[in-house]
Enzyme design. Structure first.
Site, PDB file in Angstrom:
ATOM      1  N   VAL A  96       0.833  -1.210   0.000  1.00 41.46           N
ATOM      2  CA  VAL A  96       0.000   0.000   0.000  1.00 41.46           C
ATOM      3  C   VAL A  96       0.868   1.261   0.000  1.00 41.46           C
ATOM      4  O   VAL A  96       0.573   2.225  -0.707  1.00 41.46           O
ATOM      5  CB  VAL A  96      -0.949  -0.006   1.219  1.00 41.46           C
ATOM      6  CG1 VAL A  96      -1.644   1.349   1.368  1.00 41.46           C
ATOM      7  CG2 VAL A  96      -1.980  -1.115   1.086  1.00 41.46           C
ATOM      8  N   GLU A  97       1.928   1.249   0.781  1.00 44.67           N
ATOM      9  CA  GLU A  97       2.758   2.442   0.926  1.00 44.67           C
ATOM     10  C   GLU A  97       3.571   2.769  -0.327  1.00 44.67           C
ATOM     11  O   GLU A  97       3.692   3.937  -0.709  1.00 44.67           O
ATOM     12  CB  GLU A  97       3.717   2.275   2.110  1.00 44.67           C
ATOM     13  CG  GLU A  97       3.063   2.349   3.480  1.00 44.67           C
ATOM     14  CD  GLU A  97       2.740   3.783   3.899  1.00 44.67           C
ATOM     15  OE1 GLU A  97       3.171   4.722   3.200  1.00 44.67           O
ATOM     16  OE2 GLU A  97       2.075   3.956   4.932  1.00 44.67           O
ATOM     17  N   SER A  98       4.152   1.744  -0.958  1.00 50.39           N
ATOM     18  CA  SER A  98       5.108   2.013  -2.039  1.00 50.39           C
ATOM     19  C   SER A  98       4.942   1.140  -3.270  1.00 50.39           C
ATOM     20  O   SER A  98       5.730   1.265  -4.203  1.00 50.39           O
ATOM     21  CB  SER A  98       6.528   1.823  -1.515  1.00 50.39           C
ATOM     22  OG  SER A  98       6.761   0.444  -1.214  1.00 50.39           O
TER      23      SER A  98
END
Length: 199
Positions: A96-98
């Site tokens: 989700v973050e990267s």
């Protein structure tokens, strides 16, 4: 090291291209440095060219044809065991973050797979050299370490995730999770279930 060169030559001769859907094995050629560039294609890549990129030692990524659930799985598994977490939980956060991009950098100066903010959060975790954040396995470890710290602080996995997303100061004020954080948490837990189901 000879083993790394043998593996690389094998993949070069086989014409294998890097596939980021596969687990990526991070091997070091010389030292704990990372190239600030992606190497998406192995065709025509020589040992000399690999070693001379940016004029410094590089981490290399070799696709693992056996394990193909998500990138950097070995690092997630080792780190999860160290902090008593589920590797798929950590992988979900990185996804989700990267989107599993070790070179990701946000407008807020969050860096790497787990989007560790530079310099405040990184320094809180003992990092004084920004280049270390581009090391995938190191970044995963830092993200897990930070999550563990937040879980200890808030005594709650959900509040820890909210603090990871919006910052512990905002959560500390009233321990109320914002709508943005609720959506973020839902994405993380949904992605974790998806990764668990793919095993």
């Amino acid at each position: 090291p000879l083993t790394v060169l043998v593996l690389l030559i094998f993949f070069l001769l086989s014409g294998c291209e890097s596939d980021y859907k596969h687990e990526v094995l991070m091997e070091k050629i010389y030292a704990d440095n990372v190239c600030n560039t992606a190497i998406p294609n192995w065709k025509g890549l020589t040992i000399e060219k690999l070693e001379s990129i940016h004029g410094k030692p590089c981490l290399i990524s070799i696709p693992d044809p056996i394990v193909n659930t998500y990138p950097y799985k070995k690092c997630f598994v080792i780190t999860a065991e160290r902090y008593g977490m589920n590797p798929e939980y950590l992988a979900a956060i990185a996804s989700v973050e990267s989107s599993f991009n070790p070179l990701a950098k946000s407008s807020a100066n969050a860096i790497g797979l787990m989007q560790i903010k530079w310099p405040i959060t990184a320094q809180e975790l003992g990092i004084t050299n920004i280049e270390e954040l581009y090391n995938p396995c190191k970044n995963i470890d830092l993200g897990a370490k930070y999550l563990a710290m937040l879980e200890d602080r808030f005594n709650s996995k959900l509040l820890a995730l909210a603090a990871y997303f919006e910052g512990p100061t905002k959560v500390s004020k009233n321990k109320i999770i914002s709508l943005k954080s609720i959506n973020y948490i839902d994405r993380i837990l949904s992605r974790e279930r998806m990764l668990n189901n793919s095993l």
